[in-house]
Design a protein around this motif. Structure first.
Motif, short mmCIF file in Angstrom:
data_model
loop_
_atom_site.label_atom_id
_atom_site.label_comp_id
_atom_site.label_asym_id
_atom_site.label_seq_id
_atom_site.Cartn_x
_atom_site.Cartn_y
_atom_site.Cartn_z
N LEU A 224 0.07 11.70 -7.45
CA LEU A 224 -0.25 11.01 -8.65
C LEU A 224 -0.71 12.01 -9.61
N GLY B 76 0.18 12.23 -5.33
CA GLY B 76 1.58 12.34 -5.09
C GLY B 76 1.79 13.52 -4.35
N THR C 291 -1.13 5.30 -10.86
CA THR C 291 0.17 5.61 -10.97
C THR C 291 0.26 6.94 -11.18
N ASP C 292 0.71 7.53 -11.70
CA ASP C 292 0.74 8.83 -11.55
C ASP C 292 0.31 9.50 -12.67
N ASP D 58 9.20 11.94 -4.64
CA ASP D 58 7.83 11.43 -4.74
C ASP D 58 7.81 10.02 -5.31
N GLY E 257 5.35 8.38 -5.87
CA GLY E 257 4.14 8.23 -6.67
C GLY E 257 4.25 8.77 -8.08
N SER F 137 10.27 6.35 -8.83
CA SER F 137 9.49 5.14 -9.05
C SER F 137 10.35 3.89 -8.91
N THR G 132 5.18 1.48 -10.43
CA THR G 132 4.45 1.91 -9.23
C THR G 132 4.89 1.12 -8.00
N ASP H 159 2.89 6.08 -1.60
CA ASP H 159 3.20 7.34 -2.26
C ASP H 159 3.73 8.36 -1.24
N LEU I 253 -4.40 3.85 -1.84
CA LEU I 253 -3.08 4.45 -1.68
C LEU I 253 -2.86 4.96 -0.27
N GLY J 271 0.08 7.19 2.15
CA GLY J 271 1.17 8.15 1.97
C GLY J 271 1.85 8.47 3.28
#
Ligand SMILES: *[C@@H]1O[C@H](CO)[C@@H](O)[C@H](O)[C@H]1NC(C)=O
Ligand SMILES: *[C@@H]1O[C@H](CO)[C@@H](O)[C@H](O)[C@H]1NC(C)=O
Ligand SMILES: *[C@@H]1O[C@H](CO)[C@@H](O)[C@H](O)[C@H]1NC(C)=O
Ligand SMILES: *[C@@H]1O[C@H](CO)[C@@H](O)[C@H](O)[C@H]1NC(C)=O
Ligand SMILES: *[C@@H]1O[C@H](CO)[C@@H](O)[C@H](O)[C@H]1NC(C)=O
Ligand SMILES: *[C@@H]1O[C@H](CO)[C@@H](O)[C@H](O)[C@H]1NC(C)=O
Ligand SMILES: *[C@@H]1O[C@H](CO)[C@@H](O)[C@H](O)[C@H]1NC(C)=O
Ligand SMILES: *[C@@H]1O[C@H](CO)[C@@H](O)[C@H](O)[C@H]1NC(C)=O
Length: 399
Positions: free
Chosen positions: A2, A8, A19-20, A87, A89, A189, A248, A275, A368, A370
């Motif tokens: 992110l 991210g 979000t990023d 990515d 994210g 995204s 997102t 993410d 989040l 990942g």
């Protein structure tokens, strides 16, 4: 990753909360870079050839734990191979270039002068990331910063070229990026970006599948335009991305359980971001501490890295720490995505090797998950239907 706020990839974080990214140029940062429309005749020709799903192999950056997966795209004319993190994210494409020089010298750099199709927009931006590529929380705003030049070029993936894709070439970066085994980040995204938008315009289904395996299994891959059935060992459970998610990848979650138990705080509704560019998990401080309290009272904030937590390495291996995150399928049935106990230990802190860092970093305003969750599932990212799918990827949970 992110960006400046969201997490991210290593970099990747061009986002903020949620979000990023957060930008340091001052301007609000959602830059939207979309590839331009493909001329009609060209698209039709490609469609005749058949735009069926295809996979690209991913390498796993491994440093005691699986940190990040990355694969190649081709940039420019003639094409130069550039490794990037795909990515979920973030939204944009950025990678190191020869315009950067020494600060990027350890990475593969795109040579803008050798591409006949590269166009510079002559505008520079800088972005700061809220999460880095590894497991450490980003401590200061100037730790992960990229200075980039906006431009465009042809991107070729799966043998199909998409002309005029907006991108950023990195012209300077902070030292934290120098050791990355990849050159940049391709945002993936919920709205098709860059080369992927180009492929979708040419008839590829707007969906991708991720098989992000532990290093010991290998063969990680990104499938564009569908899923790789050979990596799926159960039904796919689908869950809808809430309206208003604005790019997102996130899902509503009704409960977090730790080793089968929950608390009122953990059983409250929250939205969790998925993410692929972030290795650990992030929750609000209260949620993080509620989870750790159910694992061991000895898991404590780690003073020199705000947001990180740790416990004696001698103790961590025996701690049960199964996290079940409950989501809801499109047909209203609850299902869990599980982060097994094996993910609790993300390795010793460099300044105190007898203390091991634990999976979750506290970050208020960010919830989040990942790689540590995604590597236990085959994940499907369905842009057309704004939903995510999860299936067993055949990898035993203890890996
Ligand atoms: C990316 O390309 C490089 C050079 O062509 C190759 O050595 C590497 O294995 C590729 N990586 C992946 C993940 O395919
Ligand atoms: C797309 O890029 C080519 C160079 O590859 C350039 O000639 C053309 O003007 C660009 N098209 C647009 C719409 O910018
Ligand atoms: C960027 O600057 C170069 C050199 O001054 C110029 O040739 C080019 O047209 C500029 N590009 C844009 C998009 O303005
Ligand atoms: C590149 O960034 C570093 C800080 O990361 C800074 O010290 C240096 O001055 C920058 N170089 C240029 C040419 O802007
Ligand atoms: C997600 O939660 C929000 C807030 O409770 C709710 O408005 C929305 O309908 C939910 N969406 C889905 C897809 O579950
Ligand atoms: C999810 O996990 C919790 C805690 O382990 C469990 O109580 C619940 O039954 C599980 N839900 C489903 C749908 O499997
Ligand atoms: C949590 O979300 C569900 C589904 O959207 C909803 O039915 C429920 O009322 C929510 N609970 C709270 C405490 O907001
Ligand atoms: C965290 O918990 C404290 C104490 O219960 C409470 O005062 C605070 O509002 C909570 N913070 C958030 C962000 O929920």
């Amino acid at each position: 990753m992110l960006t400046s706020a969201v997490v991210g990839l290593v970099a990747c974080a061009l986002s903020v909360a949620g979000t990023d990214a957060v930008a340091t140029t001052g301007s609000p940062y959602k830059i939207s870079l979309a590839s331009r429309k493909i001329p009609k005749g060209h698209a039709a020709a490609l469609r005749r050839r058949g735009m069926t799903a295809f996979s690209i192999p991913l390498d796993d950056q491994f440093d005691g734990t699986d940190l990040q997966w990355f694969g190649n795209i081709s940039v420019g004319t003639p094409p130069q191979t550039i490794p990037v993190v795909f990515d979920t994210g973030s939204e944009t494409l950025e990678f190191t270039s020869t315009q950067c020089g020494a600060p990027c010298a350890n990475q593969i750099m795109f040579d803008t002068e050798k591409s006949s199709t590269y166009i510079s927009y002559n505008q520079t931006f800088s972005i700061a990331f809220a999460t880095g590529g590894g497991v450490n929380p980003v401590i200061s705003a100037d730790e992960y910063v990229l200075t980039m030049l906006a431009g465009e070029d042809t991107i070729t993936v799966g043998g199909i070229a998409t002309p005029n894709v907006s991108l950023y070439t990195v012209i300077n970066q902070t030292e934290a990026f120098a050791s990355d085994p990849y050159s940049g980040i391709q945002g993936m995204s919920t709205q098709a970006q860059g080369f992927f938008a180009g492929l979708v315009q040419q008839g590829l289904p707007a969906m991708f599948g991720m098989y992000l395996t532990p290093k010991i299994i290998g063969n990680a891959e990104l499938t564009l335009g569908g899923v790789d059935e050979s990596k799926i060992f159960s039904d796919i459970l689908w869950s809808e991305v809430p309206a208003g998610s604005d790019g997102t990848w996130q899902l509503n979650s009704s409960q977090i359980s730790v080793n089968g138990y929950t608390t009122p705080l953990l059983a409250s509704n929250r939205t969790v971001i998925f993410d692929s560019g972030t290795s650990n998990a992030y929750f609000d401080t209260n949620t993080t501490e509620a989870i750790y309290a159910m694992i061991s009272p000895n898991i404590k904030p780690y003073a020199s890295e705000p947001g990180a937590y740790g416990i004696a390495c001698s103790e961590i291996g025996t701690l049960p720490a199964t996290l079940d995150l409950t989501f809801t399928t499109i047909t209203g049935e609850p299902f869990n995505l599980t982060i097994p106990s094996s993910e609790l230990n993300v390795g010793p802190f460099s300044d105190d090797p007898s203390t091991c860092q634990t999976l979750i970093n506290a970050f208020d305003g960010l919830e989040l998950v990942g790689g540590s969750l995604l590597k236990h599932y085959y994940s499907v990212w369905d842009l057309s239907n704004q939903r995510m799918g999860f299936a067993w990827n055949g990898v035993p949970q203890w890996l």
